[in-house]
Every structure is written in structure tokens, then in C-alpha cells.
Enzyme design. Sequence first.
Site, PDB file in Angstrom:
ATOM      1  N   ASP A   1      -9.998   4.111  -0.850  1.00 24.04           N
ATOM      2  CA  ASP A   1     -10.802   3.129  -0.096  1.00 24.04           C
ATOM      3  C   ASP A   1     -12.073   3.402   0.153  1.00 24.04           C
ATOM      4  OD1 ASP A   1      -7.991   2.298   0.751  1.00 24.04           O
ATOM      5  OD2 ASP A   1      -8.287   2.901   2.743  1.00 24.04           O
TER       6      ASP A   1
ATOM      7  N   ASP B   1       0.654  -1.250   0.153  1.00 25.35           N
ATOM      8  CA  ASP B   1      -0.027  -0.028  -0.090  1.00 25.35           C
ATOM      9  C   ASP B   1       0.770   1.206   0.027  1.00 25.35           C
ATOM     10  OD1 ASP B   1      -2.238   1.462  -0.051  1.00 25.35           O
ATOM     11  OD2 ASP B   1      -3.088   0.591   1.924  1.00 25.35           O
TER      12      ASP B   1
END
Length: 442
Positions: A345, A286
Site C-alpha cells: 500500500d 484484497d
Amino acid sequence: MRVVAEIPVSEQGSVHEQGWQSWSPSTRYGLTEQPHRWVDAPQRVVSYRSENSAGRDVFWGEGLLAVDPGDGAAVTLIAAVSPTRSVPSIRAVVRGSVVEVAADGDVEVRVEQSTVDTAFARWADSVADKLELTAPRPAPTTWCSWYQYFTEVAESDVDRNLQLMDSLDLPIDVVQIDDGYQAAIGDWLIPSGRFPDVAGMFARIRDHGRRAGIWTAPFLVSENSRLFAHHPQWLVRDTSGVPVSAGRNWDQQLYALDTTHPGAREHLRTVFITFAAWGIDFHKIDFTYAAALPGVRHEDVTPIEAYRMGLLLIREAIGDAYLLGCGAPLLPSIGLVDAMRVSPDIAATWASYNGDASMPGQFGATLNGVSRAFQHGRFWVNDPDCILARPGIERREDWARHVSRFGGLRGSSDGVDQLDDWGLETTRRLLSEPVPRYFVES
């Protein structure tokens, strides 16, 4: 910038932006609409191309942009010539009945008598052919700790969910522990107090007959980490020698690891070889944009070259393990990851907390998931982000429909004991559905 196209348009014309990385807004705009841009200055580094100075008065794609004249005439697509090596910024300005397109690097101009989605898919096919890419491996189904427990996840939470997965016979291949197992961002092999035996936790996952997965932000270094304290020479710096900011998160300043520095490279290699020894064969990496930030490095390479050097190192260290990119520059990642997050997200709410479409929220996640559907099956498996189906998730039915239509990688992130009957049934269905090879045909 050099003008590369002047395209006549009607009032129904539109411009289709493709953003820099996973979280950067990517969508279609009418000619009079204002495009989505950062709201808070720190987010410009975290979610957008940091050196990009575009505001809301121009349209701006990173390596890829399309113009639909809106009157049935051919679509014009402007794309990077060598997207894994150089990603030019592409600017589109509406001047009366003409859209003027300019770029700051080498681009090709393609004219397609098709929809924009089909034009994107045909371009992606041409890139895949040129790079001799093979069809991406199908994604395993996953359970991720993040959206239920966030950084407070503990070993006991994972153990409890493992028991429930078994008793309910949920079709979950990989149990992925997200942020919270480690002491700090950058200190991946030092456990937090909630995970006294990280290696043992992964062994228990495997004992349950499931694959072990882990989250890292491998190219980030937080200011409170031991890595930052002990090895400041491993950071990307500006021309005056000051570490380059990689943004702010976790209530602290973040910096970028120099993926060309021998010490930093050995550190990364040790981390991922250790994970392999623990039996981990699914990796979510990430915030990888950090490796591509402009700055001074140990070796004189471009930011994109430095980024690919970092990804290649990880790829070599983990062998055949499944690799999911997130917060990642998209075009420079082609050929190096199995799956890619194509959106910001997800969140329990439809809108982000501050109106920035790159921040967590179902609106931005849906926006990007639709616009980047053409990438699935060509560059990688598209990850729309996790299934959230527990009560209290705003518009959970809409999100489930989006995952069903555009979800290549299917992963649950609810505490299993938090699911009601609808949530459990929906999660089981979404994890069991076959995923098509393409979401957009060419």
C-alpha cells in the site's frame, strides 16, 4: 533444496529477488547487501510466504530470481517451470566469487545476454505464450475511498465526492467503495451503520454515469464476524484441528476461508452474485494470500490449487466484470485477474512506520513497482496503487512521477475537496494519460 546453478560473479554483481505476493519486497541487491525481511512476526504471515524461513543472510525468491554477474556476462534467471501450479522457493547464497542457487522444486535456468529487466520480460513472454494468454483488458480509471476515509467512510462521503467529480468533470470511470461499508471482515452482505442502503449507494453511483466498484477480502474471516461464529467449519485448519492464522489486522485475529468447502464456496458465490445484481462490475479483491496458506482443507489439494479454485469461483460469479487482485500470490494468479497490485500500500509518508518494506509507504511501493514493471501487459495491468496528490502527502511529486511511469491502472484516492490546484491538475493529468502496453520491452 537442490543446487541448480553456480554463477561466477564480480564485486559489482547483484541478485534480483521476486517476492511471493503483492506486498512482498521485490528488488535488486548488491552481493553484500541485506535483503528486506519482516520486522514484526505477524507480518510474516500477512506479507510474506508464511512457510518461508529465509533471513537476511540469504537471498530468496518465490518462483523467480535472477543473478547479474556485474561484469557484462550473461544474466542467469531461475524460474518456476509451471508457475500457476507450483511456485518453488529459490535460494541464492554468495560463496566468494560464486553465487550458489538452489530450489525446492522444479525450475528452469535461463541464460540471457541482456539486462535483468529484459530477461524477466522474455521469461514472462514465454509464460504468456505457453498459457495462451490474451492481452489484458485496459483498466478503467477509478476513485477509491480508502486513503482519505479508511474504515470510517460513510455514504455521505461518497455522495459528496460524486457531486464534485461531476462539477469538475474528472475523467473517473469507476467509483470504488473500499473497506468500511460492511459490518465485519467476512460479513460482506451485512452493512455497517454508515451504509444503511449499500445497494442504493451503488445505484446512485451508476445514476451519475459512473461504474460501481467494491472492495472485499473474500478469503479472510475475522474473529468478530458472524461468519466466524456461525460457520467455523469453513476455515482452513492445522493438523490438530486449530484454525490457521491468517495474521492480525483491524485489531483482531484473522483466519482463512477454505475455498474447497462446499458451504464456503456457496457463501462466496452468493456474495459475488449479489454484487452483480447490484450493478457492481469492478472488484478489488484484497488479502487473497489467505486462500493459499498451508493447512488442512475439505479437499486434499495443494494451497495453490485451493487459491486458484477460489479465484476461479469469483471469476465465474462476476462474469465480465473487471477483477483487480491485491495482497495476492503473484504467479498463481496469472490468467485469472485483469489487473494486479504489484506493491504494498501507498501511504502519506515515504517510509513505513516500522521499516518493513512490505508495509504501507512510498518506499516499498516504488521498490516493487519498478522491479515488477515487466509483468505489465503480459500477465495483467500493473496497479502501482492509488494517486495521492493532496497537500500533506510527503514527496507527492515523486509519487506522481512514479505513477506516471509505472501506473497501468490509474486511480485517485483523495477526497476531491481536499485537493489544491496542483493536486487537482496532477490527478486529472494522471487519469488522462495514455498507458503503454508494456513498461519493459523484450
